[in-house]
Every structure is written in C-alpha cells, then in structure tokens.
Design a protein around this motif. Structure first.
Motif, PDB file in Angstrom:
ATOM      1  N   CYS A 142       0.868  -1.180   0.000  1.00 24.59           N
ATOM      2  CA  CYS A 142       0.000   0.000   0.000  1.00 24.59           C
ATOM      3  C   CYS A 142       0.903   1.228   0.000  1.00 24.59           C
ATOM      4  CB  CYS A 142      -0.901   0.002   1.218  1.00 24.59           C
ATOM      5  SG  CYS A 142      -1.902   1.496   1.411  1.00 24.59           S
ATOM      6  N   ALA A 143       0.805   1.992  -1.063  1.00 23.09           N
ATOM      7  CA  ALA A 143       1.601   3.206  -1.189  1.00 23.09           C
ATOM      8  C   ALA A 143       0.772   4.403  -0.751  1.00 23.09           C
ATOM      9  CB  ALA A 143       2.055   3.383  -2.632  1.00 23.09           C
ATOM     10  N   ALA A 144       1.327   5.198   0.123  1.00 20.26           N
ATOM     11  CA  ALA A 144       0.627   6.364   0.650  1.00 20.26           C
ATOM     12  C   ALA A 144       1.267   7.638   0.134  1.00 20.26           C
ATOM     13  CB  ALA A 144       0.652   6.356   2.169  1.00 20.26           C
ATOM     14  N   SER A 145       0.438   8.532  -0.342  1.00 20.62           N
ATOM     15  CA  SER A 145       0.929   9.851  -0.748  1.00 20.62           C
ATOM     16  C   SER A 145       0.402  10.881   0.235  1.00 20.62           C
ATOM     17  CB  SER A 145       0.474  10.188  -2.163  1.00 20.62           C
ATOM     18  OG  SER A 145      -0.941  10.234  -2.225  1.00 20.62           O
ATOM     19  N   GLY A 146       1.112  11.977   0.331  1.00 19.38           N
ATOM     20  CA  GLY A 146       0.728  12.973   1.312  1.00 19.38           C
ATOM     21  C   GLY A 146       1.788  13.107   2.373  1.00 19.38           C
ATOM     22  N   ARG A 147       1.591  14.044   3.226  1.00 19.50           N
ATOM     23  CA  ARG A 147       2.585  14.350   4.248  1.00 19.50           C
ATOM     24  C   ARG A 147       2.339  13.566   5.537  1.00 19.50           C
ATOM     25  NH1 ARG A 147       1.842  19.082   6.153  1.00 19.50           N
ATOM     26  NH2 ARG A 147       3.989  19.496   6.754  1.00 19.50           N
ATOM     27  N   LEU A 148       3.397  13.465   6.320  1.00 22.96           N
ATOM     28  CA  LEU A 148       3.305  12.941   7.675  1.00 22.96           C
ATOM     29  C   LEU A 148       2.790  11.505   7.720  1.00 22.96           C
ATOM     30  CD1 LEU A 148       1.827  16.120   9.423  1.00 22.96           C
ATOM     31  CD2 LEU A 148       4.239  15.465   9.151  1.00 22.96           C
ATOM     32  N   PHE A 149       3.259  10.670   6.827  1.00 25.39           N
ATOM     33  CA  PHE A 149       2.812   9.268   6.812  1.00 25.39           C
ATOM     34  C   PHE A 149       3.057   8.605   8.158  1.00 25.39           C
ATOM     35  CE2 PHE A 149       1.803   5.167   5.292  1.00 25.39           C
ATOM     36  CZ  PHE A 149       2.778   4.286   5.732  1.00 25.39           C
ATOM     37  N   SER A 150       4.136   8.949   8.811  1.00 26.70           N
ATOM     38  CA  SER A 150       4.483   8.297  10.076  1.00 26.70           C
ATOM     39  C   SER A 150       3.487   8.584  11.188  1.00 26.70           C
ATOM     40  CB  SER A 150       5.884   8.728  10.523  1.00 26.70           C
ATOM     41  OG  SER A 150       5.926  10.129  10.763  1.00 26.70           O
ATOM     42  N   THR A 151       2.600   9.544  10.999  1.00 33.52           N
ATOM     43  CA  THR A 151       1.594   9.868  12.019  1.00 33.52           C
ATOM     44  C   THR A 151       0.284   9.111  11.816  1.00 33.52           C
ATOM     45  OG1 THR A 151       0.659  11.741  10.801  1.00 33.52           O
ATOM     46  CG2 THR A 151       2.559  12.197  12.251  1.00 33.52           C
ATOM     47  N   TYR A 152       0.269   8.223  10.836  1.00 34.78           N
ATOM     48  CA  TYR A 152      -0.948   7.468  10.527  1.00 34.78           C
ATOM     49  C   TYR A 152      -0.836   6.032  11.012  1.00 34.78           C
ATOM     50  CZ  TYR A 152      -2.630  11.259   7.573  1.00 34.78           C
ATOM     51  OH  TYR A 152      -3.079  12.455   7.115  1.00 34.78           O
ATOM     52  N   THR A 153      -1.827   5.614  11.771  1.00 31.00           N
ATOM     53  CA  THR A 153      -2.012   4.190  12.012  1.00 31.00           C
ATOM     54  C   THR A 153      -2.591   3.579  10.746  1.00 31.00           C
ATOM     55  OG1 THR A 153      -2.229   4.237  14.407  1.00 31.00           O
ATOM     56  CG2 THR A 153      -3.488   2.553  13.245  1.00 31.00           C
ATOM     57  N   MET A 154      -2.004   2.480  10.323  1.00 27.21           N
ATOM     58  CA  MET A 154      -2.399   1.839   9.070  1.00 27.21           C
ATOM     59  C   MET A 154      -3.065   0.496   9.346  1.00 27.21           C
ATOM     60  SD  MET A 154      -1.414   4.120   7.001  1.00 27.21           S
ATOM     61  CE  MET A 154      -1.730   3.246   5.478  1.00 27.21           C
ATOM     62  N   GLY A 155      -4.058   0.200   8.532  1.00 27.62           N
ATOM     63  CA  GLY A 155      -4.766  -1.060   8.707  1.00 27.62           C
ATOM     64  C   GLY A 155      -5.033  -1.750   7.393  1.00 27.62           C
ATOM     65  N   TRP A 156      -5.255  -3.037   7.486  1.00 31.90           N
ATOM     66  CA  TRP A 156      -5.696  -3.841   6.346  1.00 31.90           C
ATOM     67  C   TRP A 156      -7.039  -4.471   6.686  1.00 31.90           C
ATOM     68  CZ3 TRP A 156      -3.618  -4.002   1.571  1.00 31.90           C
ATOM     69  CH2 TRP A 156      -2.302  -3.590   1.400  1.00 31.90           C
ATOM     70  N   PHE A 157      -7.944  -4.389   5.740  1.00 37.57           N
ATOM     71  CA  PHE A 157      -9.265  -4.994   5.847  1.00 37.57           C
ATOM     72  C   PHE A 157      -9.521  -5.776   4.563  1.00 37.57           C
ATOM     73  CE2 PHE A 157     -10.998  -2.673   9.530  1.00 37.57           C
ATOM     74  CZ  PHE A 157     -10.059  -1.655   9.652  1.00 37.57           C
ATOM     75  N   ARG A 158     -10.521  -6.609   4.590  1.00 32.34           N
ATOM     76  CA  ARG A 158     -10.916  -7.315   3.384  1.00 32.34           C
ATOM     77  C   ARG A 158     -12.425  -7.473   3.356  1.00 32.34           C
ATOM     78  NH1 ARG A 158      -8.638 -13.458   4.607  1.00 32.34           N
ATOM     79  NH2 ARG A 158     -10.271 -14.065   6.100  1.00 32.34           N
ATOM     80  N   GLN A 159     -12.925  -7.668   2.157  1.00 31.33           N
ATOM     81  CA  GLN A 159     -14.348  -7.916   1.980  1.00 31.33           C
ATOM     82  C   GLN A 159     -14.537  -8.991   0.924  1.00 31.33           C
ATOM     83  OE1 GLN A 159     -16.889  -4.628   0.759  1.00 31.33           O
ATOM     84  NE2 GLN A 159     -18.591  -5.507   1.915  1.00 31.33           N
ATOM     85  N   ALA A 160     -15.126 -10.076   1.331  1.00 33.30           N
ATOM     86  CA  ALA A 160     -15.456 -11.162   0.411  1.00 33.30           C
ATOM     87  C   ALA A 160     -16.859 -10.924  -0.142  1.00 33.30           C
ATOM     88  CB  ALA A 160     -15.383 -12.494   1.138  1.00 33.30           C
ATOM     89  N   PRO A 161     -17.179 -11.498  -1.289  1.00 35.43           N
ATOM     90  CA  PRO A 161     -18.507 -11.298  -1.876  1.00 35.43           C
ATOM     91  C   PRO A 161     -19.617 -11.675  -0.905  1.00 35.43           C
ATOM     92  CG  PRO A 161     -17.046 -12.347  -3.444  1.00 35.43           C
ATOM     93  CD  PRO A 161     -16.304 -12.311  -2.152  1.00 35.43           C
ATOM     94  N   GLY A 162     -20.562 -10.772  -0.719  1.00 35.85           N
ATOM     95  CA  GLY A 162     -21.700 -11.047   0.131  1.00 35.85           C
ATOM     96  C   GLY A 162     -21.427 -11.002   1.617  1.00 35.85           C
ATOM     97  N   LYS A 163     -20.218 -10.575   1.988  1.00 36.65           N
ATOM     98  CA  LYS A 163     -19.865 -10.547   3.411  1.00 36.65           C
ATOM     99  C   LYS A 163     -19.505  -9.132   3.846  1.00 36.65           C
ATOM    100  CE  LYS A 163     -18.242 -15.315   3.748  1.00 36.65           C
ATOM    101  NZ  LYS A 163     -17.132 -16.207   4.185  1.00 36.65           N
ATOM    102  N   GLU A 164     -19.485  -8.931   5.155  1.00 39.11           N
ATOM    103  CA  GLU A 164     -19.092  -7.653   5.715  1.00 39.11           C
ATOM    104  C   GLU A 164     -17.571  -7.473   5.605  1.00 39.11           C
ATOM    105  OE1 GLU A 164     -22.801  -6.429   6.530  1.00 39.11           O
ATOM    106  OE2 GLU A 164     -21.065  -5.298   7.231  1.00 39.11           O
TER     107      GLU A 164
END
Length: 125
Positions: free
Chosen positions: A22-44
């Motif tokens: 995941c490439a992030a653009s913008g300033r102050l990337f180090s101040t962001y908590t980063m997460g990964w999520f997923r969504q399968a078909p028909g699911k939350e």
C-alpha cells in the motif's frame, strides 16, 4: 490528508503466499495508524491487522496472527501485508486504510478515515 493505492493482489493456489503493498501519498505518513481490511462477496468488511503510528505495535484480527504479517516502511510511505498459507476462504478484495494519530480500537473500521481502492486476491483450491 493521505491517498492510498494497493497493489500485489492476484490469483494464487491454496497454500501459496502473496505480499500486498500500500503506497501512501501525502505528508506525515508516520503519524498514521495503518490497517488492512478485506471484503469477500456477500460478506461484511473484516479487519485483518493494524500497525500503530507511534510505537509500531501490531494487532491482528481473530485467527489472522500467524499467517498474516503487517509491516511498514515510513521512509518509503509504504505498508505491507505478507500473507502465507493462503486458503480459498481468503479470497476477497483487500483494502488498505489510514487514520491519523489513532491508537485505540485498532480494528474499528469506522475510525479509519482514508481508504484505498482495493486489490483482488483470489485463492484457488
């Protein structure tokens, strides 16, 4: 503000591995908590993992630790998700997300302000 672009998805056989980026653009990337999520078909949406902005602590969703590993490179404005021993049930669109300065409730999707467009991961049996 930050913009996120995921890459690295694709088709893989069960038992295989993929590394999402995941490439992030913008300033102050180090101040962001980063997460990964997923969504399968028909699911939350399902939370996979987060890495906290200030101390680098990592957190994983239920049954994700061990097969999934999150990491970040603040010098490159990148966050990664290493996925091993993939199963057909891992098939989903995977999303990268960001929240500035957040550290509590690392798996709460509603607290993430910025999202990528997603990358498809398909695991064949």
């Amino acid at each position: 503000q930050v913009q996120l672009v995921e890459s690295g998805g694709g088709l893989v056989q069960a038992g295989g591995s993929l590394r999402l980026s995941c490439a992030a653009s913008g300033r102050l990337f180090s101040t962001y908590t980063m997460g990964w999520f997923r969504q399968a078909p028909g699911k939350e949406h399902e939370w996979i993992s987060s890495i906290i902005w200030n101390d680098g602590d990592t957190y994983y969703g239920e049954s994700k630790k061990g097969r999934f590993t999150i990491s970040r490179d603040n010098a490159k404005n990148m966050v990664y998700l290493q996925m091993n021993s993939l199963k057909p049930d891992d098939t989903a669109v995977y999303y990268c997300a960001a929240r500035q300065y957040g550290s509590n409730w690392p798996g709460d999707r509603s607290l993430f302000d910025y999202w990528g467009q997603g990358t498809q991961v398909t695991v064949s049996s």
